[in-house]
Design an enzyme around this catalytic site. Structure first.
Site, PDB file in Angstrom:
ATOM      1  CG  ASP A 158      -4.726  -1.459   8.099  1.00  0.00           C
ATOM      2  OD1 ASP A 158      -4.567  -2.322   7.220  1.00  0.00           O
ATOM      3  OD2 ASP A 158      -3.949  -1.305   9.060  1.00  0.00           O
ATOM      4  CB  SER A 162     -11.415   2.398  25.119  1.00  0.00           C
ATOM      5  OG  SER A 162     -11.332   1.067  24.624  1.00  0.00           O
ATOM      6  CB  SER A 190      -6.741  -3.045  10.900  1.00  0.00           C
ATOM      7  OG  SER A 190      -6.435  -1.672  10.827  1.00  0.00           O
ATOM      8  CB  SER A 223      -4.859   1.079  14.571  1.00  0.00           C
ATOM      9  OG  SER A 223      -4.449   0.486  13.367  1.00  0.00           O
ATOM     10  CG  ASP A 232      -0.518  -0.104   2.526  1.00  0.00           C
ATOM     11  OD1 ASP A 232       0.695  -0.389   2.694  1.00  0.00           O
ATOM     12  OD2 ASP A 232      -1.310   0.106   3.472  1.00  0.00           O
ATOM     13  N   GLY A 281      -3.784  -5.133  18.310  1.00  0.00           N
ATOM     14  CA  GLY A 281      -2.406  -5.492  17.983  1.00  0.00           C
ATOM     15  C   GLY A 281      -2.255  -6.883  17.406  1.00  0.00           C
ATOM     16  CD  GLU A 311      -2.559   3.344  12.125  1.00  0.00           C
ATOM     17  OE1 GLU A 311      -3.802   3.397  12.042  1.00  0.00           O
ATOM     18  OE2 GLU A 311      -1.952   2.297  12.385  1.00  0.00           O
TER      19      GLU A 311
HETATM   20  P1  ADP Z   1      -3.771  -3.506  14.997  1.00  0.00           P
HETATM   21  O1  ADP Z   1      -4.264  -2.348  14.212  1.00  0.00           O
HETATM   22  O2  ADP Z   1      -3.246  -4.607  14.159  1.00  0.00           O
HETATM   23  O3  ADP Z   1      -4.758  -4.013  15.991  1.00  0.00           O
HETATM   24  P2  ADP Z   1      -1.976  -1.468  15.974  1.00  0.00           P
HETATM   25  O4  ADP Z   1      -0.729  -1.508  16.766  1.00  0.00           O
HETATM   26  O5  ADP Z   1      -1.955  -0.780  14.656  1.00  0.00           O
HETATM   27  O6  ADP Z   1      -2.505  -2.973  15.833  1.00  0.00           O
HETATM   28  O7  ADP Z   1      -3.111  -0.768  16.825  1.00  0.00           O
HETATM   29  C1  ADP Z   1      -3.415  -1.238  18.131  1.00  0.00           C
HETATM   30  C2  ADP Z   1      -3.504  -0.052  19.085  1.00  0.00           C
HETATM   31  O8  ADP Z   1      -4.647   0.750  18.753  1.00  0.00           O
HETATM   32  C3  ADP Z   1      -3.755  -0.479  20.518  1.00  0.00           C
HETATM   33  O9  ADP Z   1      -2.540  -0.779  21.179  1.00  0.00           O
HETATM   34  C4  ADP Z   1      -4.433   0.758  21.091  1.00  0.00           C
HETATM   35  O10 ADP Z   1      -3.468   1.753  21.402  1.00  0.00           O
HETATM   36  C5  ADP Z   1      -5.257   1.262  19.923  1.00  0.00           C
HETATM   37  N1  ADP Z   1      -6.644   0.742  19.964  1.00  0.00           N
HETATM   38  C6  ADP Z   1      -7.250   0.019  18.998  1.00  0.00           C
HETATM   39  N2  ADP Z   1      -8.518  -0.282  19.336  1.00  0.00           N
HETATM   40  C7  ADP Z   1      -8.741   0.285  20.533  1.00  0.00           C
HETATM   41  C8  ADP Z   1      -9.871   0.356  21.419  1.00  0.00           C
HETATM   42  N3  ADP Z   1     -11.025  -0.246  21.128  1.00  0.00           N
HETATM   43  N4  ADP Z   1      -9.715   1.040  22.565  1.00  0.00           N
HETATM   44  C9  ADP Z   1      -8.558   1.660  22.858  1.00  0.00           C
HETATM   45  N5  ADP Z   1      -7.470   1.619  22.082  1.00  0.00           N
HETATM   46  C10 ADP Z   1      -7.542   0.954  20.934  1.00  0.00           C
HETATM   47 MG    MG Z   2      -3.067  -1.114  12.969  1.00  0.00          MG
END
Ligand code: ADP
Ligand code: MG
Length: 388
Positions: A178, A71, A132, A134, A40, A128, A166
């Site tokens: 994503d 959250s 996604s 995030s 991407d 994580g 991001e």
């Molecule tokens: P992925 O996107 O693969 O899950 P990332 O490292 O890109 O992994 O994003 C994960 C991060 O996004 C978490 O560590 C947190 O900081 C944030 N995050 C995602 N979803 C939530 C949520 N529902 N509540 C709070 N933080 C979140």
């Molecule tokens: Mg992510």
């Protein structure tokens, strides 16, 4: 804390905290990338789909300039002012939320004279794990704010806003696969993304018609894209493109690889080779699935994994074991998915063999002394929308 989130339970949790129901609930899905890894940000092709696991955002406007967010996934609430949302003011998980508002300002939304929000988030996207979470959090918040501030921004613009959140606020140098999957997903379809052309076209996957299921094997090895290998791979791609005299690796085809092997050092060559061949595999996968159906894409998934393991070097032993075990137990295709260095693998499998494959992977992980994986089925699902 909420056990099984839903729009209604998210609204109820919001009412518990804030004493009144939210004005609305919006949600956005996580995604699985069927094929096309690290393409991407090289202006290339990607073929993910949105999944049924989502993040819900219950939101009400406030009278002042504060944005408050909590959250179900986190113990602490956070607050920021609309006057201090930039990367220097935010950190931790709430940067994903405040970053969206900051990015709106950066991309031309006038934040003066506006009032903030109370936001409560729930999610069943594992954090994580390469699915996604995030983008799910960013896109749910962006859609809510777009509606409540009546901005009228297109989904294409929301993709760029969430990507900027991001990249700029969180500091993870990711592309926009994503966010595109989360905002453009269509049930039963993959989203064929051409980053350069700025297109995102639904392509029917027909998994159900062929009695296939897509298993996710979350290795529970956590990755962190804001630091480390992801950015390093991205720099290698930029170095490779400039040494080859092109603006981005999208400008190279497999026919350019012999010259690349002469011009580039071995490591950079293998990084470039992955991206160039992966773009070709994405295009081929979309063609094959449309023409011959999903049973015909297995070899492409397997070749993609080998390329990430051997050339791009972003796999880990847990991901390799998940893929090998799935294939040895009847999967049609399997590969690691997401940015790598941990996270999840996917396996395309006859529905009646899915359970067996899940058990085989669990056993193989136990035998290897790895943390027990979490195995579950995902279905291509709809993108972000308003729920309530
Ligand atoms: P992925 O996107 O693969 O899950 P990332 O490292 O890109 O992994 O994003 C994960 C991060 O996004 C978490 O560590 C947190 O900081 C944030 N995050 C995602 N979803 C939530 C949520 N529902 N509540 C709070 N933080 C979140
Ligand atoms: Mg992510």
């Amino acid at each position: 804390m909420i056990d099984i989130p839903s729009p209604e339970s998210t609204a109820a949790a919001f009412a518990d905290v804030h004493g009144a129901r939210p004005v609305g609930v919006w949600s956005a899905p996580g995604r699985v990338n069927l094929i096309g890894e690290h393409t991407d940000y090289n202006d290339g092709l990607v073929f993910p789909f949105a999944i049924e696991r989502r993040t819900w955002a219950a939101v009400s406007p406030r009278q002042d300039r504060i944005v408050s967010v909590r959250s179900g996934a986190m113990p602490d609430a956070a607050e920021a002012s609309l006057d201090a949302l930039g990367p220097e003011h935010v950190d931790g998980w709430s940067a994903y939320v405040f970053g969206v508002l900051w990015a709106m300002g950066e991309r031309g939304v006038d934040l003066t004279g506006r009032t903030g929000f109370d936001i409560l988030l729930t999610s069943d996207v594992p954090l994580g794990a390469g699915l996604s979470s995030s983008a799910a959090i960013e896109c749910a918040v962006a859609l809510a704010v777009n509606d409540l501030w009546e901005l009228g921004l297109s989904r294409r613009e929301l993709i760029y806003i969430c990507q900027l959140a991001e990249n700029g606020a969180v500091g993870a140098p990711t592309g926009n696969m994503d966010q595109t999957a989360s905002l453009m997903g269509v049930a039963g379809h993959g989203v064929l993304i051409d980053v350069r052309a700025e297109t995102a076209d639904p392509v029917a996957l027909h998994f159900g018609d062929e009695d296939l299921e897509l298993l996710v094997i979350d290795t529970r090895v956590h990755h962190e894209h804001a630091t480390g290998g992801y950015g390093e791979r991205r720099r290698s791609c930029e170095d490779g493109a400039s040494a080859m005299g092109v603006g981005s690796l999208r400008d190279l085809t497999e026919g350019d690889l012999p010259r690349a092997a002469e011009v580039l050092d071995d490591v950079t060559f293998r990084r470039v080779k992955h991206v160039v061949t992966e773009n070709a595999r994405v295009a081929r996968t979309a063609e094959v699935v449309a023409k011959d159906g999903p049973r015909a894409i297995g070899d492409l998934l397997v070749a993609s994994h080998a390329s990430m393991r051997d050339d791009f070097e972003i796999s880990v032993p847990e991901l390799d074991l998940a893929v090998e075990t799935a294939l040895a137990n009847g999967a049609i295709g399997a590969r690691m998915t997401g940015g790598g260095f941990g996270g999840a693998a996917i396996a395309l499998i006859d529905a009646n063999r899915a359970e067996e494959v899940g058990h085989a992977v669990e056993q193989a992980f136990a035998d290897a002394g790895f943390t027990a994986p979490i195995v579950f089925v995902v279905n291509p699902s709809d993108g972000a929308h308003r729920d309530l």
